[in-house]
Design an enzyme around this catalytic site. Structure first.
Site, PDB file in Angstrom:
ATOM      1  N   GLY A  59       0.800  -1.215   0.000  1.00 25.50           N
ATOM      2  CA  GLY A  59       0.000   0.000   0.000  1.00 25.50           C
ATOM      3  C   GLY A  59       0.834   1.267   0.000  1.00 25.50           C
ATOM      4  CG  HIS A 234       0.021   2.512   8.317  1.00 22.13           C
ATOM      5  ND1 HIS A 234       1.164   2.990   8.924  1.00 22.13           N
ATOM      6  CD2 HIS A 234       0.418   1.469   7.547  1.00 22.13           C
ATOM      7  CE1 HIS A 234       2.195   2.255   8.551  1.00 22.13           C
ATOM      8  NE2 HIS A 234       1.769   1.331   7.713  1.00 22.13           N
ATOM      9  CG  ASP A 422      -4.670  -1.257  11.617  1.00 24.84           C
ATOM     10  OD1 ASP A 422      -5.095  -2.088  12.440  1.00 24.84           O
ATOM     11  OD2 ASP A 422      -3.557  -1.331  11.083  1.00 24.84           O
ATOM     12  CG  ASP A 424      -4.611  -5.180  11.362  1.00 24.32           C
ATOM     13  OD1 ASP A 424      -4.768  -4.758  12.524  1.00 24.32           O
ATOM     14  OD2 ASP A 424      -3.512  -5.162  10.770  1.00 24.32           O
ATOM     15  CB  THR A 467       1.841  -5.452  16.319  1.00 22.16           C
ATOM     16  OG1 THR A 467       2.190  -4.299  15.576  1.00 22.16           O
ATOM     17  CG2 THR A 467       2.421  -5.344  17.720  1.00 22.16           C
ATOM     18  CG  ASP A 574      -5.323  -3.701  23.692  1.00 24.44           C
ATOM     19  OD1 ASP A 574      -4.998  -2.792  22.916  1.00 24.44           O
ATOM     20  OD2 ASP A 574      -4.847  -4.855  23.636  1.00 24.44           O
ATOM     21  N   GLY A 576      -6.307  -6.612  21.374  1.00 27.74           N
ATOM     22  CA  GLY A 576      -5.374  -7.727  21.532  1.00 27.74           C
ATOM     23  C   GLY A 576      -5.478  -8.378  22.892  1.00 27.74           C
TER      24      GLY A 576
END
Length: 642
Positions: A59, A234, A422, A424, A467, A574, A576
């Site tokens: 991208g 991004h 974002d 993902d 990440t 959060d 994650g």
């Protein structure tokens, strides 16, 4: 075909774009499976030179694949759109897609996923290289001043378009035959003397993104005439929005780059009489308009700051898909102190890369070089049994339960990440969980703790990018090592807890994330601590859940959420951390109900309240096998046996 893109399938789009580079530059080849663009082997018998490797999410074209060629990069590794490539991809590039005899310099932009994944690959390449003399160095470039010191926190400056100047300087010096030490030194000098800032009139639309997610991004669109100052590559927010004409916008941007009184952004004092200017198109600005922008920037540099650049580069170097914006980069040229060419001379050196201004030579076209590199990586990954035993069937059942819990939680995790990131995170976790589930079916656990964790590690490395993938890969690599150090015998909860604790310590070497930073670490550490204290996996999972929910309202100090403004962090936990907590709950035979409670498999177990978000939906009960049910009496007895 959508009304936004000619190719709306992101996977097909990235693969086709990478393939095109081999069509426009005969000197490069493509490892399509690993998304690596690399220089074809040179049959001229010339001396080996330092190989420069870079990469990142797709991208940002022409970065980085179109910068592969003689005099610039030796290889570039591509991730999916806006996501770091995986550790496995990068290791392949270092180990078998470049000539590493003179050493390798890895240049990466300062984004958490890129730094972690490239860092893991560099360390593993050095640890497992067939050649004990292999030298690999890594340089992280952070040149953006759009997010100042206060907001950037531990993350530091983002890497944006100025990175290409570092790559060109390093590639030219390597082509002149300099050694790795000098190439790294000069590249670091260039990185330390860079400042950049961007601005955009609109966020971009990502191909293939779910319409609901695209609508959420559109809802945050800029108003007519409004510009985002300091926007990242991004879609991340910058320092603020304003309705402003180009001259005033350029005045603001140059002040952020050059004003020594701005303590939050005075990262560089331009005191050289030689300055290089790069005006970069973020993808959606016409060549005509970019010319007008360049003229305004050059005019104000001289009139306001007394700077007349010795080199002016204007064009498309690093994009944000079709971002309707531009960035300004200034390189303060300093003495390299290596007794060789200056930074300006290195920028002037010819190269053969379609993303740079130098054309491909007639000789290269006529050479019709068809050589490729197909050598396999021999990473020395064979794992010998450790004698640290546990019940294999129980592990498979419980691990499958935890993985299915992650898959079931994906919509909720994705929604959270759309609010504070974002979008993902959920997809990445789901992709990794599905890959490990598939692995468990084809390769059942052996009952040896070291062997079984080691077999899962490459699955995670390959399936997960970004990440989270890097963090999990580092953690699992350390866990393999820690379990082996535990000796042989029974893999009790205490043994697992001690190994997990050592793995947390290893992870801490690669990320500054600690509990309270609003990352998945917030859910990891409490699980490990409680398991060590009690040996009770259910209590450990509950501790992880409570800690994950506790991140709601916690302001992020690491990760992409640092750059996302608004009050979203007050509304959701959060992503994650919640995804990892769901895994632990499933592993323990508990059922995660994201919006209301966490239940054991039977009503006799009772339930506990836990809020995860204002509109959270229940995560369905994960199945542990064809007939087994998470939380069943048999499974509880299995965990007691462990």
């Amino acid at each position: 075909m959508s009304n936004k893109h000619f190719i709306n399938d992101p996977t097909a789009l990235v693969n086709a774009a990478l393939q095109s580079l081999t069509l426009t530059n005969p000197s490069v080849a493509l490892d399509a499976e690993n998304k690596i663009v690399y220089r074809r082997p040179d049959s001229s018998g010339s001396s080996p030179q330092v190989s420069i490797i870079s990469g990142g999410g797709s991208g940002h074209e022409p970065s980085f694949g179109a910068f592969v060629g003689r005099g610039l990069l030796a290889a570039a590794v591509a991730g999916t759109i806006f996501a770091s490539p995986s550790t496995a991809q990068i290791r392949k590039a270092i180990a078998s897609r470049v000539d590493a005899r003179a050493g390798v310099l890895v240049v990466v932009m300062n984004y958490t996923g890129d730094v972690l994944n490239f860092g893991v690959a560099v360390e593993r390449a050095k640890a497992t290289a067939a050649d004990p003399n292999l030298r690999v160095e890594m340089l992280v470039v952070g040149d953006d001043v759009g997010v100042g010191r206060a907001k950037g926190g531990k993350v530091g400056r983002r890497g944006i378009a100025g990175t290409v100047l570092v790559q060109k300087i390093a590639g030219a010096l390597a082509a002149r035959g300099a050694g790795l030490d000098d190439v790294y030194k000069v590249a670091r000098l260039a990185a330390n003397n860079l400042v950049s800032v961007g601005a955009s009139l609109e966020h971009v639309h990502v191909p293939g993104r779910d319409p609901d997610l695209a609508a959420a991004v559109a809802a945050d669109s800029l108003a007519l005439g409004e510009v985002e100052i300091g926007m990242g590559i991004h879609n991340e927010a910058g320092s603020g929005r304003a309705v402003v004409a180009l001259p005033a916008l350029v005045t603001t941007m140059l002040a952020q780059l050059l004003d020594p009184e701005d303590a939050d952004r005075a990262f560089l004092r331009v005191n050289s009489n030689e300055v290089v200017l790069l005006v970069n198109n973020l993808g959606g600005v016409s060549a005509l308009e970019l010319g007008g922008i360049t003229t305004e920037v050059v005019r104000q540099l001289e009139a306001t700051w007394g700077i007349r650049p010795v080199r002016i580069l204007a064009g498309t170097y690093m994009t944000s898909l079709n971002g309707l914006g531009f960035s300004i980069t200034l390189l303060n040229v300093v003495n390299t102190d290596i007794g060789g060419p200056s930074m300006v001379q290195l920028l002037d050196d010819p190269c053969e890369a379609t993303g740079w201004s130098a054309p491909i030579s007639k000789e290269t076209w006529e050479a019709r070089n068809t050589a490729t590199r197909e050598d396999a990586v021999h990473a020395g990954d064979e794992i010998q049994p450790s004698g640290l035993k546990f019940d294999a069937a129980t592990l498979k059942t419980s691990l499958a339960s935890g993985l299915r819990a992650i898959i079931a939680a994906e919509p909720e995790v994705t929604r959270y990440d759309t609010v504070v990131g974002d979008g993902d995170c959920g997809i990445g976790l789901k992709r990794g969980a599905e890959a490990v589930l598939k692995h468990l079916e084809s390769t059942p656990p052996t009952g040896d703790a070291v062997v079984d964790v080691a077999q899962i590690l490459p699955v995670v490395e390959t399936a997960m990018d970004g990440t989270s993938g890097a963090l999990f890969s580092i953690f699992l690599s350390a866990l393999v090592h820690s379990l082996r150090e535990s000796g042989s015998g029974d893999a009790s909860p205490q043994v697992w807890a001690a190994a997990l604790k050592r793995s947390c310590d290893a992870l801490a070497k690669y990320t500054p994330a600690r509990p309270g930073d609003r990352t998945l670490v917030d859910a990891l550490y409490p699980f490990v601590e409680e398991l060590g204290n009690t040996g009770d996996i259910k209590k450990a999972a509950e501790a992880s859940k409570n800690a994950a929910l506790g991140t709601k309202g916690m302001k992020a100090s690491l990760g992409r959420a640092v750059y996302v403004g608004g009050s979203g962090f007050e509304e959701v936990p959060d992503p994650g951390a919640w995804g990892l907590a769901c895994f632990f709950l499933g592993l323990a035979g508990l059922r995660a109900v994201a919006g209301s409670k966490t239940e054991a498999g039977s009503k006799a177990e009772g339930s506990s309240k836990a809020e995860a978000g204002p509109t959270a939906e229940a995560v369905p009960k994960a199945e542990a096998g064809p007939k087994a049910e998470v939380g069943s009496k048999a499974e509880e007895e299995d965990w007691e046996a462990i």
